[in-house]
Structures are given as C-alpha cells and as structure tokens.
Design a protein around this motif. Structure first.
Motif, short mmCIF file in Angstrom:
data_model
loop_
_atom_site.label_atom_id
_atom_site.label_comp_id
_atom_site.label_asym_id
_atom_site.label_seq_id
_atom_site.Cartn_x
_atom_site.Cartn_y
_atom_site.Cartn_z
N SER A 260 0.83 -1.21 0.00
CA SER A 260 0.00 0.00 0.00
C SER A 260 0.86 1.25 0.00
O SER A 260 0.39 2.33 -0.37
N ARG A 261 2.10 1.13 0.41
CA ARG A 261 3.00 2.28 0.46
C ARG A 261 3.80 2.44 -0.84
O ARG A 261 4.67 3.31 -0.92
N GLN A 262 3.53 1.60 -1.81
CA GLN A 262 4.27 1.71 -3.07
C GLN A 262 3.91 3.01 -3.78
O GLN A 262 2.74 3.36 -3.93
N SER A 263 4.93 3.73 -4.22
CA SER A 263 4.75 4.98 -4.96
C SER A 263 4.75 4.69 -6.45
O SER A 263 4.97 3.55 -6.89
N LEU A 264 4.48 5.71 -7.26
CA LEU A 264 4.50 5.54 -8.71
C LEU A 264 5.89 5.11 -9.16
O LEU A 264 6.90 5.67 -8.74
N GLN A 265 5.92 4.12 -10.04
CA GLN A 265 7.18 3.51 -10.45
C GLN A 265 7.58 3.94 -11.86
O GLN A 265 6.74 4.37 -12.66
N PRO A 266 8.88 3.84 -12.18
CA PRO A 266 9.32 4.19 -13.54
C PRO A 266 8.53 3.45 -14.61
O PRO A 266 8.09 2.31 -14.41
N SER A 267 8.36 4.10 -15.74
CA SER A 267 7.54 3.55 -16.83
C SER A 267 8.26 2.47 -17.61
O SER A 267 7.63 1.74 -18.38
N VAL A 268 9.56 2.39 -17.49
CA VAL A 268 10.36 1.43 -18.25
C VAL A 268 11.33 0.75 -17.29
O VAL A 268 11.64 1.29 -16.22
N PRO A 269 11.81 -0.45 -17.63
CA PRO A 269 12.77 -1.10 -16.74
C PRO A 269 14.02 -0.25 -16.52
O PRO A 269 14.50 0.43 -17.43
N LEU A 270 14.54 -0.30 -15.31
CA LEU A 270 15.73 0.47 -14.95
C LEU A 270 17.02 -0.19 -15.40
O LEU A 270 18.09 0.40 -15.28
N ASP A 271 16.92 -1.39 -15.89
CA ASP A 271 18.06 -2.25 -16.20
C ASP A 271 19.25 -1.47 -16.75
O ASP A 271 19.15 -0.82 -17.80
N ARG A 272 20.39 -1.48 -16.04
CA ARG A 272 21.67 -0.88 -16.41
C ARG A 272 21.67 0.65 -16.38
O ARG A 272 22.66 1.28 -16.76
N ASN A 273 20.57 1.27 -15.97
CA ASN A 273 20.53 2.73 -15.85
C ASN A 273 20.50 3.19 -14.40
O ASN A 273 21.12 4.21 -14.05
#
Length: 507
Positions: free
Chosen positions: A312-325
C-alpha cells in the motif's frame, strides 16, 4: 507467487522487506491475483499498488475439486445467487472482476447453467462494477470435458462470446496461433481479446530469460499476452543459494531479486505497450512498498527504524525497466523506503513516459537528489521532453540543472533552479537544508510556454569526470501545472523574469 496469500495477505504485511514486489505496472492492462482457493479476493496492498498506477485488478474464481461447482450450477437461482455474491465482493473490496477457472469435468446437464453463469457474471460485473471485467480460462470444452485447447476454437468459443476475453493455456504452438486468429475473425472480434498464455517457469514453452521468443510470437500475431507466475524472478533465487524464506529479509536477496526482475522485464519490453502517466500533479518517491527503514525528508522517520513490507506504500514507479541505468537503493532514501541510485553516467535515460497536457500556464518541476562522495565536476539534470499540442513532430528538451540563468540552444533549454519562495500549496518537497537529511538537495524550476504543450517524457542525465567515484541518488520527482492567474496573484512570490521559456510553435 508460490500460490499467493503469503505475507502479502496482511494489511500491514511484515518486516520481510525483500519479498516479491511488482513494479512494472505501465505494461499491464489487467492484474490477476491468483491462488488455488475457491474464491480469491486480492489483498489490499496489491489493490492499492495497482490502482495507484491505474491498473484494474481481478480476483480468481477457481474450481478444482468435485462437487462444489454442482452446487452453483444446480438451478438458475443458485447461479444468480453466486453471481450476486461475487459481484458484491467486487464492490465491497474494490476490485474490478474475475478470472473464471473451471478445472473439473462438468456434466453435460450442467453446461447450460455454466454458460448462464459466465454470461450473468459478465453482465453484472460490467454494469455494477466500475471498469468491471470477467475473463474465462481455456479449460472446459463445450461438452464439459476438462481439455485445454491452447487456442480459441469452436470448442471453447461460447465462453469467449459470453466474457470479456479468454486466457489461453500456455502450451500453444504456431498452429494454435493461426487457428485462434481464424476463430476470432469468424467472431468479428479484435485479437486483443485473446490472451495467449506464457508461463515464466517454462512449462510447455521457453520461459525464464528466454521468454522473449514466445512474447514476440504473441505480439507479431496481434494477440494480448497472459503472463503466468512472474514471481519466478524471486522464487528461483533459492536455486543459487539465496535464502528467500528469512522472515526479516536479507539485503543480498533483495538486491539479487531486483536485478533479476529488471533484467527479465527489460528483455520482453520491446513486445509490450507502455501506458503513460497522464494526470497532474505527479509525485513519486520511488518507494517499491518495502524498505529497511522508513524515511522522511532524507531522515529516518521517528519510530520507523525497522524493516517493512507493505505494498500500500508503493509509490508511482518508472515507466520502463531500470536495467543498467539505475537501481532501487535501500541504504537510504529521501522519502519512503528507497531511492534511485544512478548507474549510467554515460548518457541520458528515460524514467517516465507521460502525457501531461499543459494549457496556457506554467510547468513546475521539482526533484530531490543527493551526490555521494566528491561532487566536483558532477552535474545532475532532470530532463523533460515537451511537444506542442498542435505539432507533435516538433520537440523541445528542458535540462533542469544548475546553469547560469536560462540558456537556449536549438531544441533545448537549460534552466537554473528557482531561488524565490513558492506558495505553500505548491511546496511538495521542502527546500530548507536545515530540515533535510545530510547531503540532500531540493530544486524547483518554472517553464512558461506560449501555447498548449504536452509533456511526454521525464528522464535523467548525470555527468561525472571519468576518474570520479561519486554516486548520484534521485529521491523524489514532482510535476505540476500552475494556472496563470495564480502566478499573477503571487507575482511577488514567484517572479518569472529570467525563468520563462517561450517556445515557438510553427504551423
């Protein structure tokens, strides 16, 4: 994951902060919480995380033992009672519908009422539940046999007609794809109502890190995909010596899971559609719904110096995988349980796909960041890509960093942070360093345009000298549109001179 209803079933969940978390919501149209219980109600943590990202959630109605379905299908009245109960559960707990999974042989005499059940449940859910949906799982045929078809065909099409879509079993081949397309064409139905199954554990088809092959076939033919058991990225860590059962969680497990999960999603991402964020104001502190401690303004929150797992505490997440960035960083955070630690210092990279419409007003951008180590020569920019609403072929990049005033270049603008005070209503992130954890900084930027624009991407560019070991963390991002009349009224508080960006719109 592992049958579900584990620690995630509790409202406040647990201290097992390394447990399975789902963060790639921007690729998902529907999220199904599955278990082998008769009626599976999605836990509140999953509902809150999904809904925060705009994703509908369906529970599971599953029959795997003899006798229970006979009660439901005994009469038309018993069918209606069951439909009423299931629909009320959706309304009471706030989820959007059901996956119907009948995994028993159905006597031929009960088939008319099974069709009635699917039809009534679909109609009731659609009419009484906002965004309501009912999906049928490819299992029982028209004769009542439990015989997975691995395709849409004449033997299961009646269920397809009476529901919003069919989830096809994962043991399909190219012939099944071809016949499914032919059947959908006969029904004059779009192919995206057919969800071809992919089992990430690799039953029947290649899964795991070879899942792209199956996903590519699904996408090439125009079907939707139904991904079974993405918890594979966590569950299989025990094969490599990780203890995934520690009730307090382990840092090594957490790091290994996050890296493995990002890598898997990054591989299949080219086959997926990415849904943009479209509502302002926009705010995220990147919390995935867990942490070793809880933070507020870069400081450990009072009484919150223990691990937590609470979706329930999860915030909005990146739209694309973070892989290697970048990676989710749990050693410290600006807010919530984690921040983003930049790992790519070579080039700019995207974080959020957006569709923010800005009429005649001003764009306010704020972010919190921190440089760990010697910051000499290290620059941190938040990038915003903007296009005119009347001409999407033209684009302009705002570099929100630390520049001398406002510098303009072809298709680029370089902004310096505001030094003036903002009205209290728009101070989402506090700037006073006396109230922030050591090293954290907050910057705000204003950009004014000469016509309606659309904000379409938000990304990061962090530069450091080749020999530098400095590391950059991004703790929060805030975007809001400010009305012009508010700015006129508060002109003494938000002077726009030297802060305006006037963007020329050509026909």
């Amino acid at each position: 994951m592992m049958g579900n209803y584990l620690e995630d079933r509790h409202f406040h969940s647990s201290e097992k902060y390394d447990d399975y978390r789902f963060v790639h919501w921007s690729a998902v149209d529907y999220f199904c919480y599955f278990s082998h219980e008769y009626v599976t109600i999605p836990p509140s943590g999953w509902l809150n995380a999904a809904h925060r990202h705009g994703v509908p959630v369906v529970g599971t109605f599953i029959v795997e033992g003899e006798g229970r379905l006979d009660e439901v299908l005994a009469t038309e009245e018993s069918v209606s009672r069951t439909v009423e109960a299931l629909t009320r559960l959706c309304g009471h707990f706030g989820f959007e519908g059901w996956l119907v999974n009948v995994e028993v042989k159905v006597p031929q005499r009960n088939m008319p009422n099974l069709y009635r059940f699917v039809q009534e449940l679909t109609s009731a859910t659609e009419s009484r539940v906002p965004h309501g949906r009912v999906f049928w799982y490819d299992s029982v045929t028209e004769s009542g046999q439990l015989l997975w078809q691995n395709e849409l065909n004449s033997r299961n099409v009646e269920f397809f007609r009476r529901s919003h879509g069919t989830l096809i079993n994962y043991a399909w081949d190219d012939g099944h794809l071809e016949r499914s397309a032919q059947q959908a064409k006969k029904e004059q139905s779009p192919l995206h109502r057919v969800f071809m199954g992919l089992d990430v554990f690799g039953r029947s088809r290649k899964g795991g890190f070879q899942s792209l092959e199956s996903m590519q076939r699904i996408a090439d033919e125009g079907f939707s995909a139904g991904i079974f058991a993405p918890g594979w990225s966590f569950e299989t860590l025990n094969r490599f010596g990780y203890n995934i059962k520690n009730p307090q969680g382990e840092g090594q497990v957490n790091s290994a899971f996050l890296a493995r999960n990002e890598s898997w999603w990054a591989r299949i991402w080219p086959t997926l559609a990415t849904h943009p964020y479209s509502s302002l104001p926009f705010f995220t502190d990147f919390c995935v719904g867990s942490g070793r401690k809880s933070y507020d303004r870069g400081l450990v929150a009072s009484g919150e110096d223990r691990p937590f797992f609470n979706l329930s505490r999860q915030s909005l997440q990146p739209s694309v995988p973070l892989d290697r960035n970048a990676v989710h960083h749990f050693e410290e955070a600006f807010s919530g349980g984690c921040s983003l630690l930049v790992t790519n210092y070579e080039r700019a990279f995207r974080l959020f796909v957006t569709n923010f419409d800005l009429q005649l007003g001003v764009l306010l951008v704020g972010f919190a960041y921190k440089i760990i180590g010697d910051a000499t020569g290290t620059d941190f920019d938040l990038l915003v890509r903007v296009t005119p609403q009347k001409n999407n072929n033209s684009e302009f990049y705002l570099f929100c960093g630390d520049y001398s005033g406002y510098v303009e270049a072809p298709q680029r603008g370089y902004l310096s942070p505001l030094t003036e005070l903002l009205p209290r209503a728009h101070v989402k992130l506090p700037r006073d360093s006396r109230n922030l954890g050591a090293g954290w900084q907050v910057r705000y930027y204003l950009a004014k345009f000469d016509g309606p624009v659309r904000v379409q991407d938000i990304g990061v560019k962090c530069r450091r000298p080749a020999e530098s070991k400095a590391e950059a963390q991004l703790g929060a991002v805030y975007v809001e549109a400010l009305p012009l009349e508010n700015l006129t009224h508060a002109r003494t508080e938000i002077p726009l001179y030297g802060r305006n960006l006037w963007m020329e719109q050509r026909a």
